[in-house]
Design a protein around this motif. Structure first.
Motif, short mmCIF file in Angstrom:
data_model
loop_
_atom_site.label_atom_id
_atom_site.label_comp_id
_atom_site.label_asym_id
_atom_site.label_seq_id
_atom_site.Cartn_x
_atom_site.Cartn_y
_atom_site.Cartn_z
N ASN A 11 52.38 61.83 27.64
CA ASN A 11 52.02 63.18 27.21
C ASN A 11 50.67 63.18 26.53
O ASN A 11 50.36 62.27 25.76
CB ASN A 11 53.09 63.73 26.25
N LEU A 12 49.88 64.24 26.81
CA LEU A 12 48.57 64.36 26.20
C LEU A 12 48.69 64.55 24.70
O LEU A 12 49.47 65.40 24.24
CB LEU A 12 47.79 65.53 26.80
N LEU A 68 44.73 70.43 32.20
CA LEU A 68 45.58 69.66 31.29
C LEU A 68 45.54 70.25 29.89
O LEU A 68 44.50 70.73 29.45
CB LEU A 68 45.12 68.19 31.24
N ARG A 69 46.66 70.18 29.19
CA ARG A 69 46.76 70.69 27.83
C ARG A 69 47.57 69.75 26.97
O ARG A 69 48.44 69.02 27.45
CB ARG A 69 47.42 72.08 27.80
N LYS A 70 47.31 69.80 25.68
CA LYS A 70 48.02 68.98 24.69
C LYS A 70 49.53 69.11 24.91
O LYS A 70 50.05 70.20 25.08
CB LYS A 70 47.66 69.43 23.28
N LYS A 73 52.72 66.59 30.36
CA LYS A 73 52.99 65.29 30.97
C LYS A 73 51.98 65.04 32.08
O LYS A 73 51.67 65.94 32.86
CB LYS A 73 54.41 65.24 31.52
N VAL A 74 51.48 63.79 32.15
CA VAL A 74 50.43 63.45 33.10
C VAL A 74 50.63 62.02 33.60
O VAL A 74 51.16 61.17 32.90
CB VAL A 74 49.04 63.61 32.44
N TYR A 75 50.23 61.82 34.86
CA TYR A 75 50.18 60.48 35.46
C TYR A 75 48.71 60.11 35.59
O TYR A 75 47.90 60.91 36.08
CB TYR A 75 50.83 60.49 36.85
N VAL A 76 48.35 58.91 35.13
CA VAL A 76 46.96 58.46 35.19
C VAL A 76 46.94 57.07 35.81
O VAL A 76 47.73 56.20 35.43
CB VAL A 76 46.30 58.40 33.79
N ASN A 105 48.62 66.12 37.06
CA ASN A 105 49.36 66.94 36.10
C ASN A 105 50.82 66.99 36.55
O ASN A 105 51.11 67.42 37.66
CB ASN A 105 48.74 68.34 36.06
N LEU A 106 51.74 66.55 35.71
CA LEU A 106 53.16 66.52 36.07
C LEU A 106 53.93 67.72 35.51
O LEU A 106 55.16 67.78 35.65
CB LEU A 106 53.80 65.22 35.57
#
Length: 123
Positions: A11-12, A68-70, A73-76, A105-106
């Motif tokens: 998570n960001l 993307l935002r704080k 959930k994200v995959y990098v 972006n998930l």
């Protein structure tokens, strides 16, 4: 043979920050928190959080800053890189960051957001 590849899902920790290099290339930075659950010696569940600094360049950087935002959930996926510099007191400082070549972006997309992306030919 060598390999430097990292993949994280988390998570960001804050909203992405975008800037441009002197030659006009977009650069976006953000942090990602990755949680790990494990049992300690007493058998109690513990949670540990590892923070990753992420940097992404070019069009991916622009999309990351826009979508993307704080908390999201994200995959990098990318490579790890350590940079060194001197602070104002002359002390050597180091930072390790994940230089991304793929950011996904998930988060669930709203219908409005999906329609906008489709109209722009992005999905």
């Amino acid at each position: 043979m060598s390999l430097n590849k990292a993949m994280i899902i988390g998570n960001l920790g804050r909203d992405p920050e975008m800037r441009y290099t002197p030659n006009g290339q977009a650069v976006t930075q953000f942090t990602v928190a990755v949680n790990r659950n494990f049992k300690d010696q007493d058998g109690s569940w513990q949670e540990e959080t590892e923070w990753f600094r992420v940097v992404v360049f070019g069009q991916q950087a622009e999309r990351a800053a826009e979508y993307l935002r704080k908390g999201g959930k994200v995959y990098v996926e990318g490579r790890l890189q350590t940079r060194q510099w001197e602070d104002k007191d002359g002390q050597k400082r180091y930072t390790t960051e994940l230089v991304a070549n793929q950011v996904t972006n998930l988060e669930r997309r709203s219908e409005e957001h999906t329609s906008e992306l489709q109209s722009r030919g992005l999905i």
